[in-house]
Design a protein around this motif. Sequence first.
Motif, PDB file in Angstrom:
ATOM      1  N   GLU A   1       0.806  -1.216   0.000  1.00  0.00           N
ATOM      2  CA  GLU A   1       0.000   0.000   0.000  1.00  0.00           C
ATOM      3  C   GLU A   1       0.845   1.275   0.000  1.00  0.00           C
ATOM      4  N   ASP A   2       2.013   1.227   0.666  1.00  0.00           N
ATOM      5  CA  ASP A   2       2.880   2.405   0.694  1.00  0.00           C
ATOM      6  C   ASP A   2       3.325   2.788  -0.720  1.00  0.00           C
ATOM      7  N   LEU A   3       3.680   1.787  -1.518  1.00  0.00           N
ATOM      8  CA  LEU A   3       4.118   2.045  -2.892  1.00  0.00           C
ATOM      9  C   LEU A   3       2.938   2.349  -3.813  1.00  0.00           C
ATOM     10  N   VAL A   4       1.789   1.767  -3.513  1.00  0.00           N
ATOM     11  CA  VAL A   4       0.589   2.022  -4.317  1.00  0.00           C
ATOM     12  C   VAL A   4       0.237   3.506  -4.251  1.00  0.00           C
ATOM     13  N   GLU A   5       0.229   4.073  -3.047  1.00  0.00           N
ATOM     14  CA  GLU A   5      -0.102   5.494  -2.882  1.00  0.00           C
ATOM     15  C   GLU A   5       0.867   6.380  -3.645  1.00  0.00           C
ATOM     16  N   LYS A   6       2.148   6.065  -3.559  1.00  0.00           N
ATOM     17  CA  LYS A   6       3.187   6.857  -4.237  1.00  0.00           C
ATOM     18  C   LYS A   6       2.969   6.814  -5.747  1.00  0.00           C
ATOM     19  N   LEU A   7       2.719   5.626  -6.280  1.00  0.00           N
ATOM     20  CA  LEU A   7       2.519   5.488  -7.723  1.00  0.00           C
ATOM     21  C   LEU A   7       1.244   6.175  -8.192  1.00  0.00           C
ATOM     22  N   GLU A   8       0.174   6.095  -7.408  1.00  0.00           N
ATOM     23  CA  GLU A   8      -1.070   6.774  -7.785  1.00  0.00           C
ATOM     24  C   GLU A   8      -0.846   8.266  -7.896  1.00  0.00           C
ATOM     25  N   MET A   9      -0.048   8.817  -6.971  1.00  0.00           N
ATOM     26  CA  MET A   9       0.265  10.241  -7.006  1.00  0.00           C
ATOM     27  C   MET A   9       1.096  10.571  -8.257  1.00  0.00           C
ATOM     28  N   GLU A  10       2.057   9.716  -8.591  1.00  0.00           N
ATOM     29  CA  GLU A  10       2.890   9.941  -9.777  1.00  0.00           C
ATOM     30  C   GLU A  10       2.042   9.885 -11.049  1.00  0.00           C
ATOM     31  N   ILE A  11       1.133   8.921 -11.112  1.00  0.00           N
ATOM     32  CA  ILE A  11       0.252   8.786 -12.275  1.00  0.00           C
ATOM     33  C   ILE A  11      -0.595  10.046 -12.439  1.00  0.00           C
ATOM     34  N   GLU A  12      -1.114  10.536 -11.330  1.00  0.00           N
ATOM     35  CA  GLU A  12      -1.944  11.745 -11.350  1.00  0.00           C
ATOM     36  C   GLU A  12      -1.154  12.936 -11.901  1.00  0.00           C
ATOM     37  N   ILE A  13       0.096  13.087 -11.475  1.00  0.00           N
ATOM     38  CA  ILE A  13       0.927  14.205 -11.930  1.00  0.00           C
ATOM     39  C   ILE A  13       1.240  14.075 -13.418  1.00  0.00           C
ATOM     40  N   ILE A  14       1.592  12.873 -13.871  1.00  0.00           N
ATOM     41  CA  ILE A  14       1.917  12.684 -15.287  1.00  0.00           C
ATOM     42  C   ILE A  14       0.693  12.933 -16.161  1.00  0.00           C
ATOM     43  N   GLN A  15      -0.493  12.530 -15.672  1.00  0.00           N
ATOM     44  CA  GLN A  15      -1.711  12.724 -16.463  1.00  0.00           C
ATOM     45  C   GLN A  15      -2.024  14.208 -16.691  1.00  0.00           C
TER      46      GLN A  15
END
Length: 148
Positions: A74-88
């Motif tokens: 879950e710790d990495l999931v949150e980080k990746l979701e944030m990165e995806i949001e920024i790239i989008q």
Amino acid sequence: MSLLTRLNDDMKQAMKNKDKERLSVIRMVKASLQNESIKLGKSELSEDEDLTILSRELKQRKDSLQEFKSAGREDLVEKLEMEIEIIQEYMPEQLSDEELSAIIQETIQETGASSKKDMGKVMSAIMPKVKGKADGSKINKLVQQFLN
């Protein structure tokens, strides 16, 4: 405004705001753009090439996201979701399901496809039309539905 200019402006703003996460993602995207530009031997990439790189970065993160979810990280999931949001934020606006369906039906008629055997022909004709505006797996599923 070119993507690199926009990234540079956003990077400066992230530094001012002390937004380390956003800054990190922007730097990663900039590095990918610069690596591609060096690889191609160009000083500046075209919009199409920029879009290809952004799409690749987004896809990598989405693939990793699935892996991390299935591993319970879950710790990495949150980080990746944030990165995806920024790239989008840097991607073009995504097509709605209705717009995508219309483009797919039009392309199927243009290519004369009638069965799943024509899937490759349809996909190769659609992808340049919707580059960066729709997810490849979503397009694939819709094309399969229409070719049944």
